[in-house]
Design a protein around this motif. Structure first.
Motif, mmCIF file in Angstrom:
data_model
loop_
_atom_site.group_PDB
_atom_site.id
_atom_site.type_symbol
_atom_site.label_atom_id
_atom_site.label_comp_id
_atom_site.label_asym_id
_atom_site.label_seq_id
_atom_site.Cartn_x
_atom_site.Cartn_y
_atom_site.Cartn_z
ATOM 1 N N LEU A 53 0.825 -1.207 0.000
ATOM 2 C CA LEU A 53 0.000 0.000 0.000
ATOM 3 C C LEU A 53 0.859 1.256 0.000
ATOM 4 C CD1 LEU A 53 -2.932 -0.875 2.448
ATOM 5 C CD2 LEU A 53 -3.002 -0.731 -0.057
ATOM 6 N N SER A 54 1.965 1.240 0.724
ATOM 7 C CA SER A 54 2.880 2.386 0.720
ATOM 8 C C SER A 54 3.416 2.650 -0.680
ATOM 9 C CB SER A 54 4.055 2.142 1.667
ATOM 10 O OG SER A 54 3.632 2.040 2.982
ATOM 11 N N ALA A 55 3.824 1.593 -1.343
ATOM 12 C CA ALA A 55 4.353 1.742 -2.707
ATOM 13 C C ALA A 55 3.267 2.237 -3.657
ATOM 14 C CB ALA A 55 4.931 0.416 -3.188
ATOM 15 N N ALA A 56 2.064 1.677 -3.535
ATOM 16 C CA ALA A 56 0.969 2.091 -4.417
ATOM 17 C C ALA A 56 0.599 3.550 -4.192
ATOM 18 C CB ALA A 56 -0.246 1.189 -4.192
ATOM 19 N N LEU A 57 0.535 3.971 -2.940
ATOM 20 C CA LEU A 57 0.207 5.367 -2.651
ATOM 21 C C LEU A 57 1.307 6.312 -3.133
ATOM 22 C CD1 LEU A 57 -1.417 5.104 0.874
ATOM 23 C CD2 LEU A 57 -2.522 5.766 -1.263
ATOM 24 N N ARG A 58 2.543 5.888 -3.019
ATOM 25 C CA ARG A 58 3.647 6.727 -3.510
ATOM 26 C C ARG A 58 3.529 6.926 -5.015
ATOM 27 N NH1 ARG A 58 7.813 3.680 -2.280
ATOM 28 N NH2 ARG A 58 7.556 4.140 -0.081
ATOM 29 N N LEU A 59 3.236 5.845 -5.743
ATOM 30 C CA LEU A 59 3.059 5.951 -7.194
ATOM 31 C C LEU A 59 1.859 6.822 -7.539
ATOM 32 C CD1 LEU A 59 3.763 2.293 -8.353
ATOM 33 C CD2 LEU A 59 5.147 4.321 -8.835
ATOM 34 N N ALA A 60 0.755 6.621 -6.829
ATOM 35 C CA ALA A 60 -0.445 7.421 -7.091
ATOM 36 C C ALA A 60 -0.181 8.893 -6.802
ATOM 37 C CB ALA A 60 -1.610 6.909 -6.239
ATOM 38 N N ASN A 61 0.572 9.176 -5.746
ATOM 39 C CA ASN A 61 0.889 10.556 -5.384
ATOM 40 C C ASN A 61 1.754 11.225 -6.446
ATOM 41 O OD1 ASN A 61 0.726 12.752 -3.522
ATOM 42 N ND2 ASN A 61 2.857 12.351 -3.001
ATOM 43 N N GLU A 62 2.647 10.459 -7.065
ATOM 44 C CA GLU A 62 3.483 11.005 -8.137
ATOM 45 C C GLU A 62 2.639 11.390 -9.346
ATOM 46 O OE1 GLU A 62 6.456 8.092 -8.939
ATOM 47 O OE2 GLU A 62 7.467 8.392 -7.011
ATOM 48 N N ARG A 63 1.572 10.659 -9.575
ATOM 49 C CA ARG A 63 0.703 10.936 -10.726
ATOM 50 C C ARG A 63 -0.282 12.056 -10.448
ATOM 51 N NH1 ARG A 63 -0.242 4.651 -12.152
ATOM 52 N NH2 ARG A 63 1.821 4.318 -13.055
ATOM 53 N N ASP A 64 -0.872 12.045 -9.240
ATOM 54 C CA ASP A 64 -1.867 13.053 -8.882
ATOM 55 C C ASP A 64 -1.970 13.110 -7.362
ATOM 56 O OD1 ASP A 64 -4.008 14.736 -8.513
ATOM 57 O OD2 ASP A 64 -5.390 13.611 -9.775
ATOM 58 N N LYS A 116 -3.743 14.779 -5.413
ATOM 59 C CA LYS A 116 -5.052 15.085 -4.838
ATOM 60 C C LYS A 116 -5.826 13.833 -4.419
ATOM 61 C CE LYS A 116 -5.427 19.246 -7.595
ATOM 62 N NZ LYS A 116 -6.042 19.849 -8.755
ATOM 63 N N HIS A 117 -5.536 12.703 -5.033
ATOM 64 C CA HIS A 117 -6.279 11.473 -4.759
ATOM 65 C C HIS A 117 -5.527 10.621 -3.750
ATOM 66 C CE1 HIS A 117 -9.180 12.268 -7.897
ATOM 67 N NE2 HIS A 117 -8.166 12.622 -8.674
ATOM 68 N N ARG A 118 -6.118 10.453 -2.563
ATOM 69 C CA ARG A 118 -5.506 9.656 -1.513
ATOM 70 C C ARG A 118 -6.570 8.720 -0.931
ATOM 71 N NH1 ARG A 118 -0.541 10.677 -0.216
ATOM 72 N NH2 ARG A 118 -0.784 9.824 1.847
ATOM 73 N N VAL A 119 -7.044 7.800 -1.748
ATOM 74 C CA VAL A 119 -8.130 6.912 -1.350
ATOM 75 C C VAL A 119 -7.678 5.469 -1.506
ATOM 76 C CG1 VAL A 119 -10.476 6.147 -1.898
ATOM 77 C CG2 VAL A 119 -9.878 8.576 -2.073
ATOM 78 N N ILE A 120 -8.009 4.663 -0.510
ATOM 79 C CA ILE A 120 -7.812 3.216 -0.585
ATOM 80 C C ILE A 120 -9.189 2.597 -0.383
ATOM 81 C CG2 ILE A 120 -6.773 1.189 0.478
ATOM 82 C CD1 ILE A 120 -4.495 2.980 1.441
ATOM 83 N N VAL A 121 -9.597 1.733 -1.278
ATOM 84 C CA VAL A 121 -10.892 1.074 -1.174
ATOM 85 C C VAL A 121 -10.693 -0.271 -0.486
ATOM 86 C CG1 VAL A 121 -12.852 0.133 -2.446
ATOM 87 C CG2 VAL A 121 -11.720 2.219 -3.255
ATOM 88 N N SER A 122 -11.526 -0.527 0.534
ATOM 89 C CA SER A 122 -11.426 -1.777 1.284
ATOM 90 C C SER A 122 -12.814 -2.163 1.765
ATOM 91 C CB SER A 122 -10.490 -1.582 2.481
ATOM 92 O OG SER A 122 -10.381 -2.779 3.215
ATOM 93 N N GLU A 123 -12.943 -3.395 2.208
ATOM 94 C CA GLU A 123 -14.195 -3.861 2.795
ATOM 95 C C GLU A 123 -14.127 -3.679 4.309
ATOM 96 O OE1 GLU A 123 -15.065 -7.864 1.712
ATOM 97 O OE2 GLU A 123 -14.729 -7.506 -0.413
ATOM 98 N N ARG A 124 -15.241 -3.311 4.900
ATOM 99 C CA ARG A 124 -15.279 -3.127 6.352
ATOM 100 C C ARG A 124 -14.979 -4.420 7.106
ATOM 101 N NH1 ARG A 124 -17.780 1.778 7.965
ATOM 102 N NH2 ARG A 124 -18.745 2.802 6.196
ATOM 103 N N SER A 125 -15.219 -5.555 6.465
ATOM 104 C CA SER A 125 -15.023 -6.843 7.139
ATOM 105 C C SER A 125 -13.564 -7.310 7.109
ATOM 106 C CB SER A 125 -15.918 -7.911 6.496
ATOM 107 O OG SER A 125 -15.567 -8.097 5.140
ATOM 108 N N ASN A 126 -12.679 -6.523 6.498
ATOM 109 C CA ASN A 126 -11.261 -6.898 6.511
ATOM 110 C C ASN A 126 -10.726 -6.891 7.933
ATOM 111 O OD1 ASN A 126 -10.919 -7.408 3.820
ATOM 112 N ND2 ASN A 126 -10.235 -5.354 3.324
#
Length: 91
Positions: A55-66, A68-78
């Motif tokens: 997740l850290s790596a994915a957020l770092r990549l997403a942050n490099e692209r844009d 403004k978007h800092r969202v992780i989608v997950s299920e409440r039952s995780n």
């Protein structure tokens, strides 16, 4: 050991000390204890630690692209700890 020697070979040791193969070698030592065959088991970090890494790596990549978007989608039952990891990373 002299303080300056602590970092010597740190990266190189993954090959020279065979650290790269360590998860597989340790797994093979466990196979007789759990009834598995050779090369069916590896020893790694916990699932939560690996989730944090990916997740850290994915957020770092997403942050490099844009940034403004800092969202992780997950299920409440995780598993709660995994949800806390995700929540902490997006904060």
């Amino acid at each position: 050991m002299i303080a300056g020697e602590w970092g010597d070979g740190l990266i190189r040791s993954w090959n020279t000390a065979a650290w790269f193969d360590l998860p597989k070698r340790l797994g093979n030592k466990l196979t007789p204890l759990i009834g598995a065959d050779a090369n069916e088991v590896v020893v790694t970090d916990t699932i939560s630690a690996n989730l944090f890494k990916i997740l850290s790596a994915a957020l770092r990549l997403a942050n490099e692209r844009d940034s403004k978007h800092r969202v992780i989608v997950s299920e409440r039952s995780n598993f709660p700890t995994d949800l806390y990891i995700a929540q902490g990373l997006i904060e």
